[in-house]
Design a protein around this motif. Structure first.
Motif, PDB file in Angstrom:
ATOM      1  N   TRP A 356       0.821  -1.213   0.000  1.00  0.00           N
ATOM      2  CA  TRP A 356       0.000   0.000   0.000  1.00  0.00           C
ATOM      3  C   TRP A 356       0.855   1.264   0.000  1.00  0.00           C
ATOM      4  CZ3 TRP A 356      -4.168  -1.633   4.167  1.00  0.00           C
ATOM      5  CH2 TRP A 356      -5.080  -2.514   3.556  1.00  0.00           C
ATOM      6  N   ALA A 357       2.022   1.201   0.656  1.00  0.00           N
ATOM      7  CA  ALA A 357       2.897   2.370   0.701  1.00  0.00           C
ATOM      8  C   ALA A 357       3.481   2.691  -0.673  1.00  0.00           C
ATOM      9  CB  ALA A 357       4.020   2.141   1.701  1.00  0.00           C
ATOM     10  N   ASN A 358       3.683   1.662  -1.487  1.00  0.00           N
ATOM     11  CA  ASN A 358       4.303   1.831  -2.798  1.00  0.00           C
ATOM     12  C   ASN A 358       3.284   1.950  -3.926  1.00  0.00           C
ATOM     13  OD1 ASN A 358       6.957   1.694  -1.784  1.00  0.00           O
ATOM     14  ND2 ASN A 358       6.849  -0.539  -1.710  1.00  0.00           N
ATOM     15  N   GLY A 359       2.018   1.860  -3.595  1.00  0.00           N
ATOM     16  CA  GLY A 359       0.973   1.961  -4.612  1.00  0.00           C
ATOM     17  C   GLY A 359      -0.277   2.558  -4.005  1.00  0.00           C
ATOM     18  N   LYS A 360      -1.408   2.317  -4.628  1.00  0.00           N
ATOM     19  CA  LYS A 360      -2.669   2.858  -4.130  1.00  0.00           C
ATOM     20  C   LYS A 360      -3.309   1.853  -3.173  1.00  0.00           C
ATOM     21  CE  LYS A 360      -5.257   5.452  -6.651  1.00  0.00           C
ATOM     22  NZ  LYS A 360      -6.177   5.983  -7.691  1.00  0.00           N
ATOM     23  N   PRO A 361      -3.593   2.268  -1.934  1.00  0.00           N
ATOM     24  CA  PRO A 361      -4.250   1.370  -0.987  1.00  0.00           C
ATOM     25  C   PRO A 361      -5.645   0.992  -1.492  1.00  0.00           C
ATOM     26  CG  PRO A 361      -3.317   3.265   0.139  1.00  0.00           C
ATOM     27  CD  PRO A 361      -3.271   3.566  -1.321  1.00  0.00           C
ATOM     28  N   PHE A 362      -6.020  -0.278  -1.348  1.00  0.00           N
ATOM     29  CA  PHE A 362      -7.324  -0.723  -1.827  1.00  0.00           C
ATOM     30  C   PHE A 362      -7.777  -1.943  -1.029  1.00  0.00           C
ATOM     31  CE2 PHE A 362      -4.413  -3.567  -3.866  1.00  0.00           C
ATOM     32  CZ  PHE A 362      -5.107  -4.755  -4.047  1.00  0.00           C
ATOM     33  N   LEU A 363      -9.053  -2.252  -1.151  1.00  0.00           N
ATOM     34  CA  LEU A 363      -9.605  -3.482  -0.585  1.00  0.00           C
ATOM     35  C   LEU A 363     -10.126  -4.326  -1.734  1.00  0.00           C
ATOM     36  CD1 LEU A 363     -11.656  -2.235   2.526  1.00  0.00           C
ATOM     37  CD2 LEU A 363      -9.450  -3.403   2.527  1.00  0.00           C
ATOM     38  N   PRO A 364      -9.805  -5.617  -1.762  1.00  0.00           N
ATOM     39  CA  PRO A 364     -10.297  -6.468  -2.848  1.00  0.00           C
ATOM     40  C   PRO A 364     -11.785  -6.766  -2.699  1.00  0.00           C
ATOM     41  CG  PRO A 364      -9.089  -7.778  -1.250  1.00  0.00           C
ATOM     42  CD  PRO A 364      -8.916  -6.342  -0.828  1.00  0.00           C
ATOM     43  N   ARG A 365     -12.419  -7.082  -3.783  1.00  0.00           N
ATOM     44  CA  ARG A 365     -13.824  -7.454  -3.742  1.00  0.00           C
ATOM     45  C   ARG A 365     -13.990  -8.697  -2.864  1.00  0.00           C
ATOM     46  NH1 ARG A 365     -17.960 -10.456  -5.721  1.00  0.00           N
ATOM     47  NH2 ARG A 365     -19.839  -9.319  -6.384  1.00  0.00           N
ATOM     48  N   GLY A 366     -15.036  -8.712  -2.073  1.00  0.00           N
ATOM     49  CA  GLY A 366     -15.258  -9.875  -1.221  1.00  0.00           C
ATOM     50  C   GLY A 366     -16.293  -9.600  -0.149  1.00  0.00           C
ATOM     51  N   THR A 367     -16.370 -10.525   0.787  1.00  0.00           N
ATOM     52  CA  THR A 367     -17.313 -10.422   1.891  1.00  0.00           C
ATOM     53  C   THR A 367     -16.598  -9.870   3.122  1.00  0.00           C
ATOM     54  OG1 THR A 367     -18.521 -12.334   1.042  1.00  0.00           O
ATOM     55  CG2 THR A 367     -18.999 -11.664   3.299  1.00  0.00           C
ATOM     56  N   TYR A 368     -17.234  -8.926   3.780  1.00  0.00           N
ATOM     57  CA  TYR A 368     -16.647  -8.273   4.943  1.00  0.00           C
ATOM     58  C   TYR A 368     -17.696  -8.158   6.053  1.00  0.00           C
ATOM     59  CZ  TYR A 368     -12.832  -6.919   1.829  1.00  0.00           C
ATOM     60  OH  TYR A 368     -11.770  -6.948   0.944  1.00  0.00           O
ATOM     61  N   LEU A 369     -17.208  -7.993   7.253  1.00  0.00           N
ATOM     62  CA  LEU A 369     -18.073  -7.790   8.413  1.00  0.00           C
ATOM     63  C   LEU A 369     -17.962  -6.335   8.854  1.00  0.00           C
ATOM     64  CD1 LEU A 369     -19.910  -9.076  10.630  1.00  0.00           C
ATOM     65  CD2 LEU A 369     -17.821  -9.322  12.015  1.00  0.00           C
ATOM     66  N   LEU A 370     -19.093  -5.652   8.925  1.00  0.00           N
ATOM     67  CA  LEU A 370     -19.124  -4.275   9.422  1.00  0.00           C
ATOM     68  C   LEU A 370     -19.594  -4.288  10.872  1.00  0.00           C
ATOM     69  CD1 LEU A 370     -20.892  -2.394   6.458  1.00  0.00           C
ATOM     70  CD2 LEU A 370     -18.460  -2.947   6.741  1.00  0.00           C
ATOM     71  N   LYS A 371     -18.825  -3.669  11.753  1.00  0.00           N
ATOM     72  CA  LYS A 371     -19.197  -3.571  13.169  1.00  0.00           C
ATOM     73  C   LYS A 371     -19.374  -2.100  13.518  1.00  0.00           C
ATOM     74  CE  LYS A 371     -17.497  -6.534  16.086  1.00  0.00           C
ATOM     75  NZ  LYS A 371     -16.588  -7.322  16.963  1.00  0.00           N
ATOM     76  N   ALA A 372     -20.532  -1.767  14.103  1.00  0.00           N
ATOM     77  CA  ALA A 372     -20.877  -0.377  14.369  1.00  0.00           C
ATOM     78  C   ALA A 372     -20.833  -0.058  15.856  1.00  0.00           C
ATOM     79  CB  ALA A 372     -22.270  -0.079  13.809  1.00  0.00           C
ATOM     80  N   TYR A 373     -20.332   1.159  16.153  1.00  0.00           N
ATOM     81  CA  TYR A 373     -20.220   1.649  17.535  1.00  0.00           C
ATOM     82  C   TYR A 373     -20.772   3.076  17.561  1.00  0.00           C
ATOM     83  CZ  TYR A 373     -16.856  -2.197  17.696  1.00  0.00           C
ATOM     84  OH  TYR A 373     -16.248  -3.429  17.598  1.00  0.00           O
ATOM     85  N   VAL A 374     -21.579   3.383  18.559  1.00  0.00           N
ATOM     86  CA  VAL A 374     -22.183   4.714  18.661  1.00  0.00           C
ATOM     87  C   VAL A 374     -21.860   5.344  20.010  1.00  0.00           C
ATOM     88  CG1 VAL A 374     -24.370   5.985  18.796  1.00  0.00           C
ATOM     89  CG2 VAL A 374     -24.067   4.221  17.050  1.00  0.00           C
ATOM     90  N   ASP A 375     -21.460   6.612  19.954  1.00  0.00           N
ATOM     91  CA  ASP A 375     -21.227   7.370  21.184  1.00  0.00           C
ATOM     92  C   ASP A 375     -22.579   7.922  21.647  1.00  0.00           C
ATOM     93  OD1 ASP A 375     -20.155   8.815  23.277  1.00  0.00           O
ATOM     94  OD2 ASP A 375     -19.364  10.424  22.019  1.00  0.00           O
ATOM     95  N   ALA A 376     -23.360   7.062  22.272  1.00  0.00           N
ATOM     96  CA  ALA A 376     -24.755   7.378  22.599  1.00  0.00           C
ATOM     97  C   ALA A 376     -24.900   8.523  23.593  1.00  0.00           C
ATOM     98  CB  ALA A 376     -25.450   6.126  23.126  1.00  0.00           C
TER      99      ALA A 376
END
Length: 420
Positions: A356-376
């Motif tokens: 990533w340091a020597n090129g453009k940072p990216f994420l490959p296509r695929g399945t991911y888990l999103l975890k959400a946090y709220v400052d309630a």
């Protein structure tokens, strides 16, 4: 006649001898010290050390009023190599700035003068047997910087640049649309507000950091009031509106770096215990990968929402414990919507970090888990250093993402699908 010639020859020899003595006197270590080293010591101008160090050290710190004691002090600290004077450590330290081809001419001129003066003087000292074999100087009498080596290293600009890239440069995507030098938006604002709005420089992270260090965007006396922080908070009128929320990832990063700079410049670090704690953290990479969460629950409205992105484990059976990306922003309550650019993470020195340091940072296509946090409860507004933790967790969801770049190509998730 013969006696007159003899007298003239004798007189000439005496005169030549006097000239020889005078020439020898001018090249003694003491004479060279007075002629070449003391002007550096007495100069009100900072030495070439400021090219590589923001604070903590100056070549004057190693000089004493006495030539003999200055030599003994340097020798006893290992700064002078008697066997190979040209390889003396003090000369290597002065030479360090030569590696920077973009250094201002004033630094190059100071360094050249210092290097020539100390090289000649050290060679003369090493050749003087009385000096080279002189007894050790008491440690209390030795000349050295007023702060420990660890504090000097902390104030080195290359160390500060590492911190800058981690804390500011990785978060520049929140600001770069209007603040990148040479862009149409920046040209417009630059005409209205001056050069300070072009603080994201074309030359990259190093040039940007140097620009900020010399700008009025950092307030050394009250760092929390720095325009670099107050503007994106919209606490001081900002044409770009609200870009940070107190306690969010960017605000934390900017403020930590600015406070460190202020402490260095004001000489607040006097001992190792004064230095900020070393935090082991992944290397951060800013991107133009946008994540959007629509249909956000009413309970999230107008509160700080942080979403962490977790990748699959290598065996494909679970999720990585640490997130590969994250971002946070205030939820738009009326619109039940939240969106922002991702910051990617990789372990320092890992193959991924190097890639990533020597090129453009990216994420490959695929399945991911999103975890959400709220400052309630608005805890971060009261304590900006406080992190969001598992107590602030409000749900998670799996998504399949292409992770295309750009505002018009957002990866989307539905807030109603997040489950604890």
């Amino acid at each position: 006649m013969r006696h007159a010639v003899a007298a003239l020859i004798a007189s000439s020899l005496t005169l030549f001898a006097d000239f020889a003595v005078l020439a020898a006197e001018k090249t003694t270590p003491e004479a060279m010290f007075e002629q070449r080293i003391m002007p550096i010591f007495k100069s009100p101008n900072p030495s070439s050390c400021v090219q590589c160090h923001l604070a903590g050290v100056d070549i004057k710190n190693y000089i004493l009023p006495s030539a003999e004691k200055t030599f003994r002090s340097m020798r006893d600290q290992g700064l002078i190599d008697l066997k190979s004077p040209a390889d003396s450590k003090i000369l290597k330290l002065i030479e360090m700035g030569q590696k920077d081809p973009k250094a201002p001419a004033i630094h190059a001129n100071n360094r050249k003068a210092e290097l020539e003066a100390f090289t000649a003087w050290i060679k003369a000292c090493a050749a003087d047997k009385t000096l080279s074999e002189s007894p050790k100087l008491a440690e209390a009498e030795q000349a050295k910087p007023p702060v420990p080596d660890a504090v000097i290293r902390h104030a080195r600009k290359d160390r500060l640049l590492e911190s800058f890239e981690r804390n500011i440069w990785a978060m520049r995507f929140r600001c770069m649309n209007c603040h990148t030098e040479g862009t149409p938006a920046n040209d417009k604002y630059r005409k209205q507000f001056g050069d300070r709005v072009a603080w994201v420089r074309k030359g990259g992270s190093g040039e940007t950091m140097n620009f900020l260090l010399e700008s009025k965007l950092i307030d050394v006396k009250t760092p929390e009031n720095s325009l670099l922080i107050q503007k994106p908070l919209n606490a001081v009128k900002h044409e770009g509106g609200l870009k940070f929320a107190v306690g969010d990832q960017a605000h934390k990063s900017f403020r930590q770096w600015v406070e460190d700079v202020a402490a260095i410049k004001s000489n607040a670090y006097q001992k190792v215990a004064d230095l900020p704690p070393v935090v082991k953290s992944p290397r951060a990479f800013g991107t133009e990968l946008w994540l959007k969460v629509g249909n956000t629950p009413p309970a999230w409205g107008d509160k700080l929402l942080q979403v962490d992105v977790h990748a699959r484990t290598a065996d494909g059976k679970g999720w990585e414990k640490t997130p590969i990306a994250s971002t946070d922003r205030i939820v738009f309550g009326k619109g039940s919507m939240w969106q922002h650019t991702l910051t990617l993470f990789a372990e320092p020195g890992s193959d991924l970090a190097k890639k990533w340091a020597n090129g453009k940072p990216f994420l490959p296509r695929g399945t991911y888990l999103l975890k959400a946090y709220v400052d309630a409860n608005g805890r971060l507004k009261k304590d900006w250093k406080s992190p969001l933790t598992d107590k602030d967790f409000v749900g998670q969801v799996e998504i399949t993402a292409d992770w295309r770049e750009g505002y018009g190509a957002m990866t989307a998730a539905d807030g109603r699908q997040f489950r604890k």
